[in-house]
Design a protein around this motif. Sequence first.
Motif, PDB file in Angstrom:
ATOM      1  N   ASP A 159       0.841  -1.200   0.000  1.00 18.64           N
ATOM      2  CA  ASP A 159       0.000   0.000   0.000  1.00 18.64           C
ATOM      3  C   ASP A 159       0.881   1.257   0.000  1.00 18.64           C
ATOM      4  O   ASP A 159       1.499   1.598   1.004  1.00 18.64           O
ATOM      5  CB  ASP A 159      -0.891  -0.038   1.253  1.00 18.64           C
ATOM      6  CG  ASP A 159      -1.900   1.081   1.270  1.00 18.64           C
ATOM      7  OD1 ASP A 159      -1.832   1.962   0.388  1.00 18.64           O
ATOM      8  OD2 ASP A 159      -2.766   1.086   2.167  1.00 18.64           O
ATOM      9  N   LEU A 160       0.906   1.973  -1.144  1.00 19.95           N
ATOM     10  CA  LEU A 160       1.741   3.173  -1.226  1.00 19.95           C
ATOM     11  C   LEU A 160       1.164   4.305  -0.379  1.00 19.95           C
ATOM     12  O   LEU A 160       1.821   5.296  -0.123  1.00 19.95           O
ATOM     13  CB  LEU A 160       1.888   3.623  -2.683  1.00 19.95           C
ATOM     14  CG  LEU A 160       2.774   2.738  -3.557  1.00 19.95           C
ATOM     15  CD1 LEU A 160       2.806   3.257  -4.982  1.00 19.95           C
ATOM     16  CD2 LEU A 160       4.184   2.646  -2.989  1.00 19.95           C
ATOM     17  N   SER A 161      -0.096   4.163   0.023  1.00 18.84           N
ATOM     18  CA  SER A 161      -0.697   5.148   0.923  1.00 18.84           C
ATOM     19  C   SER A 161      -0.862   4.533   2.303  1.00 18.84           C
ATOM     20  O   SER A 161      -1.812   4.847   3.022  1.00 18.84           O
ATOM     21  CB  SER A 161      -2.070   5.582   0.404  1.00 18.84           C
ATOM     22  OG  SER A 161      -1.994   5.986  -0.927  1.00 18.84           O
ATOM     23  N   GLY A 162       0.074   3.645   2.658  1.00 15.54           N
ATOM     24  CA  GLY A 162      -0.041   2.893   3.914  1.00 15.54           C
ATOM     25  C   GLY A 162      -0.229   3.782   5.140  1.00 15.54           C
ATOM     26  O   GLY A 162      -0.973   3.446   6.054  1.00 15.54           O
ATOM     27  N   LEU A 163       0.455   4.925   5.133  1.00 13.94           N
ATOM     28  CA  LEU A 163       0.355   5.820   6.284  1.00 13.94           C
ATOM     29  C   LEU A 163      -1.086   6.312   6.446  1.00 13.94           C
ATOM     30  O   LEU A 163      -1.650   6.300   7.544  1.00 13.94           O
ATOM     31  CB  LEU A 163       1.305   6.997   6.083  1.00 13.94           C
ATOM     32  CG  LEU A 163       1.305   8.056   7.166  1.00 13.94           C
ATOM     33  CD1 LEU A 163       1.842   7.493   8.468  1.00 13.94           C
ATOM     34  CD2 LEU A 163       2.132   9.257   6.733  1.00 13.94           C
ATOM     35  N   LYS A 164      -1.680   6.714   5.327  1.00 15.26           N
ATOM     36  CA  LYS A 164      -3.064   7.223   5.375  1.00 15.26           C
ATOM     37  C   LYS A 164      -4.006   6.094   5.759  1.00 15.26           C
ATOM     38  O   LYS A 164      -4.913   6.268   6.564  1.00 15.26           O
ATOM     39  CB  LYS A 164      -3.457   7.832   4.027  1.00 15.26           C
ATOM     40  CG  LYS A 164      -2.679   9.094   3.744  1.00 15.26           C
ATOM     41  CD  LYS A 164      -3.268   9.898   2.585  1.00 15.26           C
ATOM     42  CE  LYS A 164      -2.509  11.193   2.405  1.00 15.26           C
ATOM     43  NZ  LYS A 164      -1.181  11.070   1.817  1.00 15.26           N
TER      44      LYS A 164
END
Length: 171
Positions: A159-164
């Motif tokens: 997930d490249l937006s793992g932080l979000k």
Amino acid sequence: MESFGIYENYIDEHLKSTKCLMRMMKYNGVDETEEGLGMEAHTDRNVLTIVCLNDVADGGLEVKTKDGSHWIEANPLKILHSSSLGEVLLNGRVQSAVHRVVRMGTETRYSSGLFSMPNTEDLISAPEEMVDPEYPRLFNPFDFEAYYKFTCEGSGRRDLSGLKTYCSLLK
Ligand SMILES: O=C(O)CCC(=O)C(=O)O
Ligand SMILES: [Fe+2]
């Protein structure tokens, strides 16, 4: 961080609660005709990353533009970029860079990366100074080890937006 108006004591405190991991990487050269992917697209999970390379003709490190439309080459010798935790601590004033390594030359590429990361069991969150009406708080306070584990397993892994996905307040 000082340039973002975070007071000195906080920076000292932050440095005391940070540890660094150093990693050496080797990427074999590829045939003239092929373009090999040395490291797939990802964002780093730490605070800041500094990368140094050997003197290869083609640096190969690419950073994705903010709008996600294309890749740009990064300075091939020394790169410092913000990672997930930089984005959290500065409450979105900088964003973690999606980057990858492509190999387009026959030379072996060596890089060394210095990754700073929290050395604390305290929850990670943006200091109050970083929160205002223009920049409302973006992320829930979170435990770094748990977040790291999330990015290594299951759906969090790619997930490249793992932080979000993990801790955004704006879902
Ligand atoms: O080798 C490089 O230039 C970058 C490596 C990297 O992005 C990483 O280790 O997270
Ligand atoms: Fe990286």
